[in-house]
Design a protein around this motif. Structure first.
Motif, mmCIF file in Angstrom:
data_model
loop_
_atom_site.group_PDB
_atom_site.id
_atom_site.type_symbol
_atom_site.label_atom_id
_atom_site.label_comp_id
_atom_site.label_asym_id
_atom_site.label_seq_id
_atom_site.Cartn_x
_atom_site.Cartn_y
_atom_site.Cartn_z
ATOM 1 N N VAL A 165 4.103 1.265 -2.398
ATOM 2 C CA VAL A 165 4.084 -0.177 -2.638
ATOM 3 C C VAL A 165 5.239 -0.508 -3.564
ATOM 4 O O VAL A 165 5.477 0.211 -4.546
ATOM 5 C CB VAL A 165 2.753 -0.624 -3.278
ATOM 6 C CG1 VAL A 165 2.794 -2.115 -3.617
ATOM 7 C CG2 VAL A 165 1.581 -0.323 -2.349
ATOM 8 N N ARG A 193 5.158 -0.812 1.713
ATOM 9 C CA ARG A 193 4.521 -2.123 1.620
ATOM 10 C C ARG A 193 5.246 -2.923 0.540
ATOM 11 O O ARG A 193 5.169 -2.609 -0.645
ATOM 12 C CB ARG A 193 3.061 -1.925 1.227
ATOM 13 C CG ARG A 193 2.124 -3.000 1.690
ATOM 14 C CD ARG A 193 0.710 -2.693 1.215
ATOM 15 N NE ARG A 193 -0.047 -3.920 1.060
ATOM 16 C CZ ARG A 193 -1.147 -4.045 0.355
ATOM 17 N NH1 ARG A 193 -1.631 -3.005 -0.294
ATOM 18 N NH2 ARG A 193 -1.749 -5.205 0.284
ATOM 19 N N ALA A 251 -3.242 -3.123 -5.190
ATOM 20 C CA ALA A 251 -2.485 -2.498 -4.102
ATOM 21 C C ALA A 251 -2.207 -1.025 -4.367
ATOM 22 O O ALA A 251 -1.956 -0.257 -3.439
ATOM 23 C CB ALA A 251 -1.164 -3.246 -3.906
ATOM 24 N N SER A 252 -2.246 -0.627 -5.651
ATOM 25 C CA SER A 252 -1.945 0.764 -6.002
ATOM 26 C C SER A 252 -3.098 1.717 -5.725
ATOM 27 O O SER A 252 -2.925 2.937 -5.813
ATOM 28 C CB SER A 252 -1.588 0.852 -7.493
ATOM 29 O OG SER A 252 -2.749 0.734 -8.311
ATOM 30 N N ALA A 255 -2.186 4.113 -2.807
ATOM 31 C CA ALA A 255 -0.772 4.319 -2.503
ATOM 32 C C ALA A 255 -0.281 5.648 -3.072
ATOM 33 O O ALA A 255 -0.841 6.175 -4.042
ATOM 34 C CB ALA A 255 0.067 3.177 -3.064
ATOM 35 N N LEU A 258 3.623 3.269 -6.843
ATOM 36 C CA LEU A 258 3.933 1.850 -6.999
ATOM 37 C C LEU A 258 5.283 1.743 -7.681
ATOM 38 O O LEU A 258 5.478 2.290 -8.772
ATOM 39 C CB LEU A 258 2.851 1.167 -7.834
ATOM 40 C CG LEU A 258 3.128 -0.267 -8.296
ATOM 41 C CD1 LEU A 258 3.307 -1.204 -7.108
ATOM 42 C CD2 LEU A 258 2.007 -0.758 -9.213
#
Length: 296
Positions: A165, A193, A251-252, A255, A258
């Motif tokens: 991300v 992303r 969002a992390s 993932a 980040l």
């Protein structure tokens, strides 16, 4: 894309935790060096006593104190080198026992490094303010000359398919972060992303649709052209509405990493790093990579 081996290859530099059970940052750094085919430099600063440091007698001399710190540091590095050699046997690895402040030493090494890697133990909100002044991760991330990877010791499970991300805000620092994010994704065969987090003002705006269209335009322009250099990296562009730290932290969750930009050098660490970058360093659930603006 990988960097060929060679004497002029910039190493991955990692700060070695004196606790032998804290190896996540060391493992991340070892894997990164192996993927990039560059040397790995393990650095431990001996200026701070560790849990294993003991001195004989009630009034040890400075020479005895220094000798004990040096011996302990050598043992810490020896164990760390053995860990790396078993994990990535084909990677060139060396140890550096430095004197003094670990932040200063890592900052100095960053001028000759591909990336600097440090570990982090997440703190409660109540402890953050008290601990931030002595933290290694925050000031190193703020002032390093190369990207810095902060690897949490807490367990983290990346979600398949593997992805990175990157936070985008249209600035030159986020453009540098996008470049590095593409490179990291390509090294791991992962997708990317790209998130633009739009936070409406407290009183709203007259035309939210126009504002969101402008955000999408900035996002598209920031990532434009990178796909040609990394054709195997699948890119997903997303506009998210909310608080940047909260949305990037969310969002992390699954993932591989980040990626965010920093504001350059000088000043106080929090001001230089930026509130968003500092916020995700404290709360993200995956490794956080801060990338300095090369134009600053």
């Amino acid at each position: 894309m990988t960097t060929p081996r060679g004497s002029d290859a910039k190493p991955v530099v990692v700060g070695v935790d004196p606790d032998p059970t804290k190896r996540k940052a060391l493992a991340w750094a070892a894997d990164e060096a192996a993927r990039r085919r560059v040397p790995l430099l393990l650095m431990h600063a001996e200026g701070v006593p560790t849990g294993g440091t003991t001195l004989q007698g009630p009034r040890a001399s400075w020479e005895e104190w220094n000798r004990t710190l040096h011996t302990t540091g050598d043992e810490i590095l020896k164990a760390a080198v053995a860990f790396v050699e078993e994990r990535v046997p084909d990677t060139e690895v060396s140890g550096l026992l430095a004197e003094g402040d670990p932040v200063w030493n890592l900052r100095e090494q960053s001028g000759r490094a591909t990336v600097v890697v440090v570990g982090s133990r997440h703190l409660s909100r109540a402890k953050e303010v008290l601990a931030s002044s002595s933290s290694v991760a925050l000031p190193v991330s703020a002032h390093a000359d190369c990207p810095v990877v902060v690897v949490p010791e807490s367990e983290h499970v990346a979600q398949e398919p593997a992805h990175f991300v990157v936070g985008v805000d249209g600035s030159t620092r986020s453009a540098a972060a996008v470049d590095f994010a593409f490179e990291e994704a390509a090294l791991r065969g992962a997708s990317l992303r790209a998130l633009y987090v739009w936070q409406p003002g407290p009183f709203g705006i007259f035309d939210e649709h126009a504002a969101q269209m402008e955000c999408r335009r900035v996002l598209s322009e920031t990532v434009a052209g990178r796909g040609a250099a990394y054709p195997d990296v699948k890119l997903n562009r997303e506009l998210v509405i909310g608080h940047p730290v909260e949305e990037l932290t969310e969002a992390s969750a699954h993932a591989l990493g980040l990626v965010v930009g920093t504001r350059g050098h000088g000043g106080f660490a929090g001001m230089v790093l930026g509130s968003v970058s500092q916020g995700v360093l404290n709360h993200a659930r995956c490794p956080v990579i801060t990338v300095p603006d090369s134009s600053s």
